[in-house]
Scaffold this motif. Sequence first.
Motif, PDB file in Angstrom:
ATOM      1  N   ALA A 142      33.121 -22.224  33.051  1.00 28.74           N
ATOM      2  CA  ALA A 142      31.849 -22.828  33.592  1.00 28.74           C
ATOM      3  C   ALA A 142      31.209 -23.985  32.716  1.00 28.74           C
ATOM      4  CB  ALA A 142      30.978 -21.730  33.962  1.00 28.74           C
ATOM      5  N   TRP A 143      31.117 -25.140  33.151  1.00 35.03           N
ATOM      6  CA  TRP A 143      30.591 -26.380  32.402  1.00 35.03           C
ATOM      7  C   TRP A 143      28.938 -26.152  32.079  1.00 35.03           C
ATOM      8  CZ3 TRP A 143      33.241 -31.105  35.512  1.00 35.03           C
ATOM      9  CH2 TRP A 143      34.411 -30.935  35.861  1.00 35.03           C
ATOM     10  N   MET A 144      28.987 -26.653  30.800  1.00 33.59           N
ATOM     11  CA  MET A 144      27.427 -26.553  30.504  1.00 33.59           C
ATOM     12  C   MET A 144      26.500 -27.632  31.411  1.00 33.59           C
ATOM     13  SD  MET A 144      27.443 -26.660  26.317  1.00 33.59           S
ATOM     14  CE  MET A 144      28.204 -25.195  25.676  1.00 33.59           C
ATOM     15  N   GLN A 145      27.223 -28.689  31.731  1.00 31.60           N
ATOM     16  CA  GLN A 145      26.572 -29.854  32.383  1.00 31.60           C
ATOM     17  C   GLN A 145      26.317 -29.607  33.682  1.00 31.60           C
ATOM     18  OE1 GLN A 145      28.947 -30.422  30.132  1.00 31.60           O
ATOM     19  NE2 GLN A 145      28.236 -31.900  28.868  1.00 31.60           N
ATOM     20  N   VAL A 146      26.785 -28.524  34.298  1.00 25.81           N
ATOM     21  CA  VAL A 146      26.683 -27.722  35.907  1.00 25.81           C
ATOM     22  C   VAL A 146      25.738 -26.569  35.646  1.00 25.81           C
ATOM     23  CG1 VAL A 146      27.780 -27.290  37.709  1.00 25.81           C
ATOM     24  CG2 VAL A 146      28.522 -28.953  36.567  1.00 25.81           C
ATOM     25  N   ALA A 147      26.228 -25.632  35.047  1.00 29.63           N
ATOM     26  CA  ALA A 147      25.803 -24.200  35.073  1.00 29.63           C
ATOM     27  C   ALA A 147      24.403 -24.179  34.120  1.00 29.63           C
ATOM     28  CB  ALA A 147      26.668 -23.289  34.655  1.00 29.63           C
ATOM     29  N   LEU A 148      24.287 -24.919  33.210  1.00 32.59           N
ATOM     30  CA  LEU A 148      23.142 -24.860  32.346  1.00 32.59           C
ATOM     31  C   LEU A 148      21.929 -25.702  32.494  1.00 32.59           C
ATOM     32  CD1 LEU A 148      24.440 -24.249  28.769  1.00 32.59           C
ATOM     33  CD2 LEU A 148      23.433 -22.697  30.132  1.00 32.59           C
ATOM     34  N   SER A 171      30.827 -17.631  28.700  1.00 34.25           N
ATOM     35  CA  SER A 171      31.181 -18.680  27.525  1.00 34.25           C
ATOM     36  C   SER A 171      31.209 -20.147  28.056  1.00 34.25           C
ATOM     37  CB  SER A 171      32.368 -18.223  26.920  1.00 34.25           C
ATOM     38  OG  SER A 171      33.526 -18.376  27.842  1.00 34.25           O
ATOM     39  N   PHE A 172      30.001 -20.939  28.139  1.00 32.27           N
ATOM     40  CA  PHE A 172      29.948 -22.121  28.717  1.00 32.27           C
ATOM     41  C   PHE A 172      30.712 -23.186  27.906  1.00 32.27           C
ATOM     42  CE2 PHE A 172      25.852 -19.658  29.928  1.00 32.27           C
ATOM     43  CZ  PHE A 172      26.027 -19.828  31.278  1.00 32.27           C
ATOM     44  N   ILE A 173      30.919 -24.154  28.569  1.00 33.32           N
ATOM     45  CA  ILE A 173      31.801 -25.140  27.934  1.00 33.32           C
ATOM     46  C   ILE A 173      31.255 -26.410  28.214  1.00 33.32           C
ATOM     47  CG2 ILE A 173      33.730 -25.183  29.597  1.00 33.32           C
ATOM     48  CD1 ILE A 173      35.678 -26.029  27.393  1.00 33.32           C
ATOM     49  N   ASP A 174      31.341 -27.411  27.211  1.00 30.87           N
ATOM     50  CA  ASP A 174      30.767 -28.808  27.378  1.00 30.87           C
ATOM     51  C   ASP A 174      31.897 -29.554  28.046  1.00 30.87           C
ATOM     52  OD1 ASP A 174      29.857 -31.553  27.117  1.00 30.87           O
ATOM     53  OD2 ASP A 174      28.532 -30.721  25.248  1.00 30.87           O
ATOM     54  N   ALA A 175      31.319 -30.478  28.848  1.00 27.99           N
ATOM     55  CA  ALA A 175      32.572 -31.355  29.601  1.00 27.99           C
ATOM     56  C   ALA A 175      33.329 -32.352  28.761  1.00 27.99           C
ATOM     57  CB  ALA A 175      31.830 -32.255  30.787  1.00 27.99           C
ATOM     58  N   GLU A 274      23.455 -23.922  22.166  1.00 26.55           N
ATOM     59  CA  GLU A 274      22.180 -24.289  21.400  1.00 26.55           C
ATOM     60  C   GLU A 274      22.115 -25.966  21.176  1.00 26.55           C
ATOM     61  OE1 GLU A 274      20.540 -21.995  18.120  1.00 26.55           O
ATOM     62  OE2 GLU A 274      18.975 -23.475  17.541  1.00 26.55           O
ATOM     63  N   GLY A 275      23.320 -26.402  20.711  1.00 27.69           N
ATOM     64  CA  GLY A 275      23.381 -27.799  20.711  1.00 27.69           C
ATOM     65  C   GLY A 275      23.192 -28.592  21.785  1.00 27.69           C
ATOM     66  N   TYR A 276      23.714 -28.060  22.995  1.00 28.12           N
ATOM     67  CA  TYR A 276      23.547 -28.787  24.189  1.00 28.12           C
ATOM     68  C   TYR A 276      22.135 -28.575  24.526  1.00 28.12           C
ATOM     69  CZ  TYR A 276      23.933 -29.703  29.224  1.00 28.12           C
ATOM     70  OH  TYR A 276      23.946 -30.156  30.326  1.00 28.12           O
ATOM     71  N   LEU A 277      21.715 -27.283  24.755  1.00 23.57           N
ATOM     72  CA  LEU A 277      20.158 -27.281  24.955  1.00 23.57           C
ATOM     73  C   LEU A 277      19.261 -28.191  24.142  1.00 23.57           C
ATOM     74  CD1 LEU A 277      19.701 -23.692  25.860  1.00 23.57           C
ATOM     75  CD2 LEU A 277      19.957 -25.541  27.436  1.00 23.57           C
ATOM     76  N   ARG A 278      19.264 -28.174  22.879  1.00 22.86           N
ATOM     77  CA  ARG A 278      18.504 -29.213  22.045  1.00 22.86           C
ATOM     78  C   ARG A 278      18.555 -30.564  22.460  1.00 22.86           C
ATOM     79  NH1 ARG A 278      16.127 -26.969  17.684  1.00 22.86           N
ATOM     80  NH2 ARG A 278      17.024 -25.057  16.997  1.00 22.86           N
ATOM     81  N   ALA A 279      19.824 -31.146  22.683  1.00 23.87           N
ATOM     82  CA  ALA A 279      19.921 -32.474  23.160  1.00 23.87           C
ATOM     83  C   ALA A 279      19.349 -32.695  24.642  1.00 23.87           C
ATOM     84  CB  ALA A 279      21.418 -32.704  23.442  1.00 23.87           C
ATOM     85  N   ARG A 280      19.568 -31.684  25.446  1.00 20.75           N
ATOM     86  CA  ARG A 280      19.051 -32.024  26.894  1.00 20.75           C
ATOM     87  C   ARG A 280      17.327 -31.925  26.882  1.00 20.75           C
ATOM     88  NH1 ARG A 280      19.752 -34.250  30.018  1.00 20.75           N
ATOM     89  NH2 ARG A 280      19.646 -33.323  31.866  1.00 20.75           N
ATOM     90  N   LEU A 281      16.848 -30.907  25.955  1.00 21.38           N
ATOM     91  CA  LEU A 281      15.598 -30.537  25.932  1.00 21.38           C
ATOM     92  C   LEU A 281      14.750 -31.875  25.173  1.00 21.38           C
ATOM     93  CD1 LEU A 281      15.777 -26.830  25.622  1.00 21.38           C
ATOM     94  CD2 LEU A 281      14.969 -28.116  27.565  1.00 21.38           C
TER      95      LEU A 281
END
Length: 298
Positions: A142-148, A171-175, A274-281
């Motif tokens: 499941a992709w972070m850019q979709v599922a998160l 185990s979400f993955i970054d596109a 954590e890296g994904y959420l930090r950047a998106r938030l």
Amino acid sequence: MAATILVTGATGRLGQRVVSRLLQKQAIVRVLTRRREDALKLWGDRVDIAEGNFSDPASLKEAARGTDRVFLLSPIGETLAADQKAVIDAALSAGASRIVKISGSDWTIANAARSISGAAHAEVETHLAGRGIAHTVLRPNAWMQVALEPVVAALRNGGDVPARFGHAAVSFIDADDIADVAVHALTASAPLAGPLVLTGGESLTALEIARIAARILHRPVGVAHNAASVFPPHIGAFEQKAISEFGQLIGDGFAASVTDTVDRITGRQPRSVEGYLRARLAAAAPQGDHSEGEKTWR
Ligand SMILES: NC(=O)c1ccc[n+]([C@@H]2O[C@H](COP(=O)([O-])OP(=O)(O)OC[C@H]3O[C@@H](n4cnc5c(N)ncnc54)[C@H](OP(=O)(O)O)[C@@H]3O)[C@@H](O)[C@H]2O)c1
């Protein structure tokens, strides 16, 4: 002369990431699209634009002409298997030497009886294996850019983390990590053996994501267990069914496995949640929208 790489699904979420990486590597890229103007806006004359449609064999033949490698991606829908088989056959007729296919998540293929999209991707994988062309199948989780993105939207609104998969870990993955592996598979001197199962580096429950979010936002963050999955307005019955099935399989724990494939292929760790959420938030929320423009999750 260097070989041309045909990218299908090029204007989409993953395809754009693949095209930009290929251009950085000075590859010669042709994109298949129904939307020439949009492709022009994205890349100007840096790519060759093949206007066409999966349902139009003549346009696929034209798009595949003179290409050596093909990145194969099409959206989830009733015609996925037919569309992808048509691209494979056009590539073969054109004399292409390698195909890199974005398939379904490994657990949708393994549970094809419970996943119409897994069954469709499995049909394409079988077709590919029977055609005798060198190929690499990528099965991303499941992709972070979709599922998160629903998590990002809820957190931006001051809410808790929606627990759409109950207590299950994922185990979400970054596109971007998927694109890095895909470009490696397209450009490596020898084809990579597959299928390659791509996941993030950690498997997290909603509660663990809430703890990460609390750390980032410096506020208490809980878990919302009553979060319902809302379908975007324009998706068809096939996709709705596919998405419901994903939810059930993920809730049963099938998306929790972690592989080291991204690290093995790219030589670096996959991006963390954590890296994904930090950047998106940290990024400003788009006006009138709660997501990065992501349409749905699949
Ligand atoms: N999201 C996940 O968690 C996940 C996990 C595992 C696998 N996947 C797989 O990833 C794929 C979806 O990728 P994505 O989200 O990047 O797709 P996307 O953003 O929805 O993009 C779809 C692309 O397909 C092209 N397209 C659609 N219909 C077409 C047609 N009739 N003829 C030619 N091109 C057409 C579109 O191009 P134009 O509009 O320019 O024509 C667009 O570039 C699916 O196969 C899915 O199973 C997703």
